[in-house]
Design a protein around this motif. Structure first.
Motif, PDB file in Angstrom:
ATOM      1  N   MET A  92       0.868  -1.168   0.000  1.00 23.69           N
ATOM      2  CA  MET A  92       0.000   0.000   0.000  1.00 23.69           C
ATOM      3  C   MET A  92       0.911   1.225   0.000  1.00 23.69           C
ATOM      4  SD  MET A  92      -2.965   1.220   2.703  1.00 23.69           S
ATOM      5  CE  MET A  92      -1.869   1.239   4.140  1.00 23.69           C
ATOM      6  N   VAL A  93       0.510   2.263  -0.701  1.00 22.43           N
ATOM      7  CA  VAL A  93       1.312   3.477  -0.798  1.00 22.43           C
ATOM      8  C   VAL A  93       0.451   4.683  -0.443  1.00 22.43           C
ATOM      9  CG1 VAL A  93       2.678   4.962  -2.309  1.00 22.43           C
ATOM     10  CG2 VAL A  93       2.752   2.480  -2.615  1.00 22.43           C
ATOM     11  N   ALA A  94       0.961   5.541   0.430  1.00 17.17           N
ATOM     12  CA  ALA A  94       0.284   6.805   0.740  1.00 17.17           C
ATOM     13  C   ALA A  94       1.176   7.952   0.284  1.00 17.17           C
ATOM     14  CB  ALA A  94       0.008   6.928   2.235  1.00 17.17           C
ATOM     15  N   ALA A  95       0.548   9.041  -0.095  1.00 13.44           N
ATOM     16  CA  ALA A  95       1.304  10.215  -0.531  1.00 13.44           C
ATOM     17  C   ALA A  95       0.730  11.465   0.106  1.00 13.44           C
ATOM     18  CB  ALA A  95       1.278  10.345  -2.053  1.00 13.44           C
ATOM     19  N   GLY A  96       1.617  12.390   0.409  1.00 13.57           N
ATOM     20  CA  GLY A  96       1.221  13.712   0.880  1.00 13.57           C
ATOM     21  C   GLY A  96       1.777  14.744  -0.085  1.00 13.57           C
ATOM     22  N   VAL A  97       0.972  15.719  -0.460  1.00 12.54           N
ATOM     23  CA  VAL A  97       1.405  16.772  -1.374  1.00 12.54           C
ATOM     24  C   VAL A  97       1.143  18.125  -0.715  1.00 12.54           C
ATOM     25  CG1 VAL A  97       0.999  17.904  -3.594  1.00 12.54           C
ATOM     26  CG2 VAL A  97       1.026  15.407  -3.455  1.00 12.54           C
ATOM     27  N   ARG A  98       2.197  18.916  -0.605  1.00 14.84           N
ATOM     28  CA  ARG A  98       2.069  20.289  -0.090  1.00 14.84           C
ATOM     29  C   ARG A  98       2.288  21.237  -1.257  1.00 14.84           C
ATOM     30  NH1 ARG A  98       4.326  24.904   2.216  1.00 14.84           N
ATOM     31  NH2 ARG A  98       3.397  25.464   4.248  1.00 14.84           N
ATOM     32  N   ALA A  99       1.276  22.038  -1.574  1.00 16.35           N
ATOM     33  CA  ALA A  99       1.369  22.894  -2.752  1.00 16.35           C
ATOM     34  C   ALA A  99       0.402  24.058  -2.661  1.00 16.35           C
ATOM     35  CB  ALA A  99       1.070  22.087  -4.020  1.00 16.35           C
ATOM     36  N   PRO A 100       0.795  25.213  -3.189  1.00 11.81           N
ATOM     37  CA  PRO A 100      -0.176  26.308  -3.330  1.00 11.81           C
ATOM     38  C   PRO A 100      -1.155  25.947  -4.445  1.00 11.81           C
ATOM     39  CG  PRO A 100       1.914  26.899  -4.353  1.00 11.81           C
ATOM     40  CD  PRO A 100       2.144  25.591  -3.652  1.00 11.81           C
ATOM     41  N   PRO A 101      -2.359  26.494  -4.410  1.00  9.92           N
ATOM     42  CA  PRO A 101      -3.380  26.114  -5.405  1.00  9.92           C
ATOM     43  C   PRO A 101      -2.911  26.258  -6.845  1.00  9.92           C
ATOM     44  CG  PRO A 101      -4.358  27.429  -3.661  1.00  9.92           C
ATOM     45  CD  PRO A 101      -2.885  27.464  -3.427  1.00  9.92           C
ATOM     46  N   GLU A 102      -2.124  27.304  -7.125  1.00 15.08           N
ATOM     47  CA  GLU A 102      -1.712  27.545  -8.504  1.00 15.08           C
ATOM     48  C   GLU A 102      -0.701  26.515  -9.020  1.00 15.08           C
ATOM     49  OE1 GLU A 102       0.763  30.265  -5.806  1.00 15.08           O
ATOM     50  OE2 GLU A 102      -1.325  29.589  -5.980  1.00 15.08           O
ATOM     51  N   SER A 103      -0.132  25.727  -8.120  1.00 11.72           N
ATOM     52  CA  SER A 103       0.837  24.713  -8.543  1.00 11.72           C
ATOM     53  C   SER A 103       0.206  23.353  -8.793  1.00 11.72           C
ATOM     54  CB  SER A 103       1.945  24.575  -7.490  1.00 11.72           C
ATOM     55  OG  SER A 103       2.778  25.710  -7.473  1.00 11.72           O
ATOM     56  N   VAL A 104      -1.073  23.208  -8.481  1.00 14.11           N
ATOM     57  CA  VAL A 104      -1.764  21.934  -8.733  1.00 14.11           C
ATOM     58  C   VAL A 104      -2.227  21.917 -10.185  1.00 14.11           C
ATOM     59  CG1 VAL A 104      -3.674  20.434  -8.093  1.00 14.11           C
ATOM     60  CG2 VAL A 104      -2.521  21.800  -6.338  1.00 14.11           C
ATOM     61  N   PRO A 105      -1.789  20.936 -10.978  1.00 14.26           N
ATOM     62  CA  PRO A 105      -2.160  20.898 -12.403  1.00 14.26           C
ATOM     63  C   PRO A 105      -3.674  20.930 -12.612  1.00 14.26           C
ATOM     64  CG  PRO A 105      -0.412  19.329 -11.966  1.00 14.26           C
ATOM     65  CD  PRO A 105      -0.859  19.848 -10.623  1.00 14.26           C
ATOM     66  N   ASP A 106      -4.099  21.629 -13.647  1.00 11.81           N
ATOM     67  CA  ASP A 106      -5.525  21.779 -13.922  1.00 11.81           C
ATOM     68  C   ASP A 106      -6.196  20.457 -14.256  1.00 11.81           C
ATOM     69  OD1 ASP A 106      -5.389  24.508 -13.515  1.00 11.81           O
ATOM     70  OD2 ASP A 106      -5.074  24.971 -15.642  1.00 11.81           O
ATOM     71  N   ASP A 107      -5.429  19.507 -14.816  1.00  5.41           N
ATOM     72  CA  ASP A 107      -6.033  18.243 -15.230  1.00  5.41           C
ATOM     73  C   ASP A 107      -6.013  17.182 -14.143  1.00  5.41           C
ATOM     74  OD1 ASP A 107      -3.282  18.153 -15.406  1.00  5.41           O
ATOM     75  OD2 ASP A 107      -3.217  16.915 -17.216  1.00  5.41           O
ATOM     76  N   VAL A 108      -5.682  17.580 -12.907  1.00  3.54           N
ATOM     77  CA  VAL A 108      -5.661  16.610 -11.817  1.00  3.54           C
ATOM     78  C   VAL A 108      -7.084  16.145 -11.513  1.00  3.54           C
ATOM     79  CG1 VAL A 108      -5.944  18.204  -9.875  1.00  3.54           C
ATOM     80  CG2 VAL A 108      -4.584  16.129  -9.573  1.00  3.54           C
ATOM     81  N   ASP A 109      -7.194  14.872 -11.112  1.00  5.87           N
ATOM     82  CA  ASP A 109      -8.493  14.283 -10.802  1.00  5.87           C
ATOM     83  C   ASP A 109      -8.231  13.044  -9.957  1.00  5.87           C
ATOM     84  OD1 ASP A 109     -11.174  13.694 -10.727  1.00  5.87           O
ATOM     85  OD2 ASP A 109     -11.442  13.535 -12.899  1.00  5.87           O
ATOM     86  N   ASP A 110      -9.286  12.468  -9.423  1.00  9.14           N
ATOM     87  CA  ASP A 110      -9.176  11.178  -8.763  1.00  9.14           C
ATOM     88  C   ASP A 110      -8.380  10.253  -9.679  1.00  9.14           C
ATOM     89  OD1 ASP A 110      -9.551   8.643  -7.695  1.00  9.14           O
ATOM     90  OD2 ASP A 110     -11.705   8.599  -8.075  1.00  9.14           O
ATOM     91  N   SER A 111      -7.311   9.636  -9.142  1.00  7.91           N
ATOM     92  CA  SER A 111      -6.391   8.862  -9.980  1.00  7.91           C
ATOM     93  C   SER A 111      -7.085   7.740 -10.730  1.00  7.91           C
ATOM     94  CB  SER A 111      -5.261   8.291  -9.123  1.00  7.91           C
ATOM     95  OG  SER A 111      -5.762   7.400  -8.136  1.00  7.91           O
ATOM     96  N   LYS A 112      -8.160   7.204 -10.173  1.00  7.67           N
ATOM     97  CA  LYS A 112      -8.865   6.093 -10.831  1.00  7.67           C
ATOM     98  C   LYS A 112      -9.543   6.546 -12.120  1.00  7.67           C
ATOM     99  CE  LYS A 112     -11.255   5.189  -7.088  1.00  7.67           C
ATOM    100  NZ  LYS A 112     -10.545   6.051  -6.123  1.00  7.67           N
TER     101      LYS A 112
END
Length: 227
Positions: A22-42
């Motif tokens: 099992m893999v967990a991830a944490g991402v720390r980012a300002p809103p403008e750095s999150v790619p526009d095409d990001v979505d639930d990975s599934k």
């Protein structure tokens, strides 16, 4: 805390498979750095997931933390998947969070508030002796609502897929592994082939899963009928 104000998101991949970690991830980012095409990975194609993960890691304003829970730890009778999920989220978050951060996470428990509390306590423990004071909000299906959590789900999924690809090479002599999920006929066929040839489960299998018990029982029954 309003979850919309969160600066850190976390999610996990591979909680239910019978093969691999099992893999967990944490991402720390300002809103403008999150790619526009990001979505639930599934809901994303593998190539899109990999592209998003690469862009996140390449952005100097983004911090990424990953926690990998191997099969032997999953099979440890002294623990359980809920506790391991909490610990994995806490480890991934602790790797990127800063004092006073607001965190939003995909709830891995029927009780969202309990999961949030346990993750927060886990981050404090993981960051000792310089313990972090953070605010954690947990929500079911948060990866469908919050881009930061979706980003974390993508990072976790990409790492989990890489782990499975490595296992596929390691066990290439026994045919394709499939997705690693119990419902996948390819995965079950792989386990049957391995057990039939070696008499035991592969190290990549979660031996405590009922799927593994079923495969072992079927192999034993087959051997008895041949005898």
């Amino acid at each position: 805390m309003s979850p919309e104000d969160a600066i850190v998101g976390s999610d996990e991949a591979g909680k239910g498979p019978v093969l691999g970690p099992m893999v967990a991830a944490g991402v720390r980012a300002p809103p403008e750095s999150v790619p526009d095409d990001v979505d639930d990975s599934k809901r994303l194609a593998p190539g899109t997931r990999e592209s998003i993960a690469e862009r996140l890691r390449a952005d100097e304003d983004v911090a990424v933390g990953v926690a990998v829970v191997p099969t032997d730890r999953i099979d440890d009778p002294e623990t359980d998947m809920n506790s391991l999920t909490v610990a994995a989220h806490a480890e991934a978050i602790a790797a990127v969070a800063r004092e006073g951060d607001a965190v939003v996470t995909d709830a891995g428990d029927v009780s969202e508030s309990r999961f949030a509390r346990r993750v927060r306590d886990g981050v404090v423990a993981a960051s000792a002796p310089d313990t972090l004071s953070i605010d954690v909000h947990a929500e079911h299906r948060a990866d469908e609502t919050y881009p930061l959590v979706a980003a974390a789900s993508v990072v976790a999924k990409v790492r989990r897929d890489a782990e499975i690809d490595d296992l596929a090479e390691e066990y290439a002599d026994y045919g394709p592994l499939g997705s690693g999920y119990p419902s996948d006929p390819t995965t079950r066929d792989f386990l049957r082939r391995y057990v039939a040839d070696t008499g035991e489960l592969p190290a990549c299998a979660r031996a405590s899963w009922s799927t593994c018990a079923d495969v072992l029982a079927a192999a034993e029954q087959s051997a008895l009928s041949e005898f």
